[in-house]
Design a protein around this motif. Structure first.
Motif, mmCIF file in Angstrom:
data_model
loop_
_atom_site.group_PDB
_atom_site.id
_atom_site.type_symbol
_atom_site.label_atom_id
_atom_site.label_comp_id
_atom_site.label_asym_id
_atom_site.label_seq_id
_atom_site.Cartn_x
_atom_site.Cartn_y
_atom_site.Cartn_z
ATOM 1 N N LEU A 192 70.183 -20.009 81.913
ATOM 2 C CA LEU A 192 70.788 -21.166 81.266
ATOM 3 C C LEU A 192 72.315 -21.091 81.328
ATOM 4 C CD1 LEU A 192 70.682 -23.780 79.685
ATOM 5 C CD2 LEU A 192 70.354 -22.429 77.594
ATOM 6 N N ALA A 193 72.869 -19.922 81.087
ATOM 7 C CA ALA A 193 74.319 -19.751 81.151
ATOM 8 C C ALA A 193 74.841 -20.079 82.549
ATOM 9 C CB ALA A 193 74.700 -18.336 80.749
ATOM 10 N N PHE A 194 74.163 -19.606 83.583
ATOM 11 C CA PHE A 194 74.576 -19.903 84.954
ATOM 12 C C PHE A 194 74.411 -21.382 85.274
ATOM 13 C CE2 PHE A 194 74.401 -15.319 85.936
ATOM 14 C CZ PHE A 194 75.579 -15.216 86.661
ATOM 15 N N ASP A 195 73.322 -21.990 84.797
ATOM 16 C CA ASP A 195 73.099 -23.418 85.036
ATOM 17 C C ASP A 195 74.206 -24.257 84.401
ATOM 18 O OD1 ASP A 195 70.797 -22.845 86.446
ATOM 19 O OD2 ASP A 195 69.425 -23.427 84.825
ATOM 20 N N ILE A 196 74.619 -23.888 83.198
ATOM 21 C CA ILE A 196 75.691 -24.620 82.515
ATOM 22 C C ILE A 196 77.004 -24.440 83.271
ATOM 23 C CG2 ILE A 196 77.111 -24.661 80.433
ATOM 24 C CD1 ILE A 196 74.493 -24.086 78.853
ATOM 25 N N ALA A 197 77.316 -23.232 83.674
ATOM 26 C CA ALA A 197 78.546 -22.977 84.426
ATOM 27 C C ALA A 197 78.563 -23.770 85.731
ATOM 28 C CB ALA A 197 78.704 -21.488 84.692
ATOM 29 N N LYS A 198 77.410 -23.870 86.357
ATOM 30 C CA LYS A 198 77.298 -24.604 87.617
ATOM 31 C C LYS A 198 77.590 -26.090 87.408
ATOM 32 C CE LYS A 198 74.076 -24.995 91.473
ATOM 33 N NZ LYS A 198 72.713 -24.678 91.907
ATOM 34 N N ILE A 199 77.156 -26.642 86.288
ATOM 35 C CA ILE A 199 77.412 -28.057 85.976
ATOM 36 C C ILE A 199 78.920 -28.328 85.947
ATOM 37 C CG2 ILE A 199 77.271 -29.822 84.150
ATOM 38 C CD1 ILE A 199 74.594 -29.369 85.566
ATOM 39 N N PHE A 200 79.671 -27.400 85.367
ATOM 40 C CA PHE A 200 81.119 -27.579 85.228
ATOM 41 C C PHE A 200 81.904 -26.972 86.392
ATOM 42 C CE2 PHE A 200 79.443 -27.674 80.854
ATOM 43 C CZ PHE A 200 79.803 -28.975 80.550
ATOM 44 N N ASN A 201 81.183 -26.374 87.337
ATOM 45 C CA ASN A 201 81.791 -25.793 88.540
ATOM 46 C C ASN A 201 82.862 -24.748 88.205
ATOM 47 O OD1 ASN A 201 81.910 -25.555 91.348
ATOM 48 N ND2 ASN A 201 83.630 -26.974 91.478
ATOM 49 N N VAL A 202 82.515 -23.882 87.246
ATOM 50 C CA VAL A 202 83.419 -22.790 86.846
ATOM 51 C C VAL A 202 82.611 -21.495 86.769
ATOM 52 C CG1 VAL A 202 84.987 -24.288 85.542
ATOM 53 C CG2 VAL A 202 83.076 -23.191 84.374
ATOM 54 N N PRO A 203 83.278 -20.347 86.826
ATOM 55 C CA PRO A 203 82.564 -19.083 86.639
ATOM 56 C C PRO A 203 81.972 -19.012 85.225
ATOM 57 C CG PRO A 203 84.774 -18.695 87.496
ATOM 58 C CD PRO A 203 84.701 -20.138 87.119
ATOM 59 N N ILE A 204 80.883 -18.329 85.090
ATOM 60 C CA ILE A 204 80.202 -18.200 83.806
ATOM 61 C C ILE A 204 81.137 -17.661 82.715
ATOM 62 C CG2 ILE A 204 79.263 -15.904 84.243
ATOM 63 C CD1 ILE A 204 76.672 -16.811 82.908
ATOM 64 N N GLU A 205 82.070 -16.795 83.115
ATOM 65 C CA GLU A 205 83.002 -16.189 82.159
ATOM 66 C C GLU A 205 83.976 -17.190 81.560
ATOM 67 O OE1 GLU A 205 82.686 -15.148 85.345
ATOM 68 O OE2 GLU A 205 81.703 -13.202 85.169
ATOM 69 N N GLU A 206 84.145 -18.336 82.205
ATOM 70 C CA GLU A 206 85.010 -19.381 81.656
ATOM 71 C C GLU A 206 84.370 -20.052 80.449
ATOM 72 O OE1 GLU A 206 88.156 -20.562 82.605
ATOM 73 O OE2 GLU A 206 88.219 -18.742 83.802
ATOM 74 N N ILE A 207 83.060 -20.065 80.415
ATOM 75 C CA ILE A 207 82.347 -20.745 79.326
ATOM 76 C C ILE A 207 81.854 -19.769 78.275
ATOM 77 C CG2 ILE A 207 80.383 -22.221 78.751
ATOM 78 C CD1 ILE A 207 80.737 -23.524 81.465
ATOM 79 N N PHE A 208 81.332 -18.635 78.725
ATOM 80 C CA PHE A 208 80.782 -17.642 77.786
ATOM 81 C C PHE A 208 81.521 -16.318 77.936
ATOM 82 C CE2 PHE A 208 77.278 -20.539 78.846
ATOM 83 C CZ PHE A 208 76.965 -20.995 77.577
#
Length: 67
Positions: free
Chosen positions: A47-63
């Motif tokens: 889920l974390a990777f899917d969300i990051a992919k939606i915003f086209n940013v690395p996962i670390e930018e969101i979480f």
């Protein structure tokens, strides 16, 4: 104690995506997005990777994981 901090609300606001829209895009209920933004729920890795992919940013930018 380890915690997971999130910038999800910020990225969602910048992209002008509602909680409902994001939930539909990643295949979860809106309540899941609400709990993620409130820090009451830790996402699965997928889920974390899917969300990051939606915003086209690395996962670390969101979480961000902190101890």
């Amino acid at each position: 104690m380890a915690t997971l901090k999130t910038n999800l609300k910020k990225y969602r606001f910048l992209a002008e995506i509602s909680q409902d829209q994001l939930a539909n895009l990643v295949g979860v209920r809106r309540e899941t997005i609400v709990h993620l933004e409130a820090g009451k729920y830790n996402p699965s890795l997928k889920l974390a990777f899917d969300i990051a992919k939606i915003f086209n940013v690395p996962i670390e930018e969101i979480f961000t994981y902190t101890e």
